[in-house]
Design a protein around this motif. Sequence first.
Motif, PDB file in Angstrom:
ATOM      1  N   MET A  94     -37.314  35.131  34.672  1.00 10.59           N
ATOM      2  CA  MET A  94     -38.271  34.148  34.927  1.00 10.59           C
ATOM      3  C   MET A  94     -37.458  32.852  34.957  1.00 10.59           C
ATOM      4  SD  MET A  94     -41.438  35.288  32.396  1.00 10.59           S
ATOM      5  CE  MET A  94     -42.402  33.923  32.789  1.00 10.59           C
ATOM      6  N   HIS A  95     -36.382  32.526  34.089  1.00  8.74           N
ATOM      7  CA  HIS A  95     -35.662  31.512  34.127  1.00  8.74           C
ATOM      8  C   HIS A  95     -35.053  31.313  35.796  1.00  8.74           C
ATOM      9  CE1 HIS A  95     -32.830  28.309  32.962  1.00  8.74           C
ATOM     10  NE2 HIS A  95     -31.829  29.040  33.466  1.00  8.74           N
ATOM     11  N   GLU A  96     -34.377  32.653  35.889  1.00  9.72           N
ATOM     12  CA  GLU A  96     -33.679  32.509  37.292  1.00  9.72           C
ATOM     13  C   GLU A  96     -34.551  32.263  38.573  1.00  9.72           C
ATOM     14  OE1 GLU A  96     -30.425  32.248  39.377  1.00  9.72           O
ATOM     15  OE2 GLU A  96     -30.552  32.561  37.257  1.00  9.72           O
ATOM     16  N   TRP A  97     -35.811  32.880  38.291  1.00 11.41           N
ATOM     17  CA  TRP A  97     -36.636  32.605  39.389  1.00 11.41           C
ATOM     18  C   TRP A  97     -37.229  31.212  39.554  1.00 11.41           C
ATOM     19  CZ3 TRP A  97     -41.776  30.982  40.195  1.00 11.41           C
ATOM     20  CH2 TRP A  97     -42.090  31.269  41.718  1.00 11.41           C
ATOM     21  N   GLY A  98     -37.524  30.579  38.447  1.00 14.92           N
ATOM     22  CA  GLY A  98     -37.748  29.224  38.067  1.00 14.92           C
ATOM     23  C   GLY A  98     -36.737  28.271  38.810  1.00 14.92           C
ATOM     24  N   LYS A  99     -35.537  28.582  38.846  1.00 13.30           N
ATOM     25  CA  LYS A  99     -34.377  27.899  39.042  1.00 13.30           C
ATOM     26  C   LYS A  99     -34.226  27.810  40.482  1.00 13.30           C
ATOM     27  CE  LYS A  99     -29.442  27.224  38.574  1.00 13.30           C
ATOM     28  NZ  LYS A  99     -29.087  27.741  40.078  1.00 13.30           N
ATOM     29  N   THR A 102     -37.404  26.038  42.259  1.00 11.24           N
ATOM     30  CA  THR A 102     -37.211  24.444  42.326  1.00 11.24           C
ATOM     31  C   THR A 102     -36.079  24.177  43.309  1.00 11.24           C
ATOM     32  OG1 THR A 102     -37.401  24.399  39.850  1.00 11.24           O
ATOM     33  CG2 THR A 102     -36.325  22.659  40.900  1.00 11.24           C
ATOM     34  N   ASP A 103     -35.100  24.915  43.553  1.00 15.02           N
ATOM     35  CA  ASP A 103     -34.204  24.885  44.528  1.00 15.02           C
ATOM     36  C   ASP A 103     -34.796  24.883  45.809  1.00 15.02           C
ATOM     37  OD1 ASP A 103     -32.206  24.374  42.373  1.00 15.02           O
ATOM     38  OD2 ASP A 103     -31.377  26.315  42.904  1.00 15.02           O
ATOM     39  N   HIS A 104     -35.518  25.907  46.023  1.00 13.02           N
ATOM     40  CA  HIS A 104     -36.224  26.195  47.225  1.00 13.02           C
ATOM     41  C   HIS A 104     -37.155  24.934  47.428  1.00 13.02           C
ATOM     42  CE1 HIS A 104     -38.647  28.283  50.298  1.00 13.02           C
ATOM     43  NE2 HIS A 104     -39.706  27.707  49.548  1.00 13.02           N
ATOM     44  N   GLU A 111     -35.836  19.131  53.953  1.00 17.68           N
ATOM     45  CA  GLU A 111     -35.951  19.389  55.121  1.00 17.68           C
ATOM     46  C   GLU A 111     -37.091  18.759  55.833  1.00 17.68           C
ATOM     47  OE1 GLU A 111     -36.015  23.663  55.334  1.00 17.68           O
ATOM     48  OE2 GLU A 111     -33.992  23.990  55.044  1.00 17.68           O
ATOM     49  N   THR A 112     -38.179  18.710  55.224  1.00 20.43           N
ATOM     50  CA  THR A 112     -39.241  17.896  55.598  1.00 20.43           C
ATOM     51  C   THR A 112     -39.155  16.493  55.823  1.00 20.43           C
ATOM     52  OG1 THR A 112     -40.621  19.459  54.558  1.00 20.43           O
ATOM     53  CG2 THR A 112     -41.843  17.584  55.200  1.00 20.43           C
ATOM     54  N   ASN A 113     -38.391  16.079  54.949  1.00 15.75           N
ATOM     55  CA  ASN A 113     -37.963  14.448  55.210  1.00 15.75           C
ATOM     56  C   ASN A 113     -37.272  14.199  56.012  1.00 15.75           C
ATOM     57  OD1 ASN A 113     -39.988  13.650  53.175  1.00 15.75           O
ATOM     58  ND2 ASN A 113     -38.122  13.667  51.424  1.00 15.75           N
ATOM     59  N   GLU A 114     -36.287  15.065  56.628  1.00 13.46           N
ATOM     60  CA  GLU A 114     -35.294  14.915  57.609  1.00 13.46           C
ATOM     61  C   GLU A 114     -35.870  14.958  58.997  1.00 13.46           C
ATOM     62  OE1 GLU A 114     -32.245  17.891  57.300  1.00 13.46           O
ATOM     63  OE2 GLU A 114     -31.314  17.046  55.355  1.00 13.46           O
TER      64      GLU A 114
END
Length: 116
Positions: A94-99, A102-104, A111-114
């Motif tokens: 769960m920790h790894e998925w949450g990390k 967040t990165d995703h 990307e949206t701001n670019e």
Amino acid sequence: METMESCEVDTALEILVGKWKHKILFQLMTHDVMRFNELKRAIPGITQKMLTSQLRELESHDIVERKVYPQIPPKVEYSISEYGKSLQPVLDAMHEWGKNHTDHLNRTYAETNEQS
């Protein structure tokens, strides 16, 4: 995957979900044994009543062990039970998925701001 009627994810989530349980479990998994006030200090914002309640729930599911020493003043220590240690891979995942999530989200936001 099982049908929703027999989905045992609900059972797991009943034990893990809440604002405080995962924080309590994290503390107890990173320390062998902790006393009540040590736990309370390690988890900012948790009230004494809530910590007591959450520890009792975790104890009733055999996730946490409570050891009382017969002395004055009373000394109580909490630790992860042998059975509770089986949650470690679940919490790590769960920790790894949450990390990763967040990165995703951060990449998607960048990307949206670019593109704007």
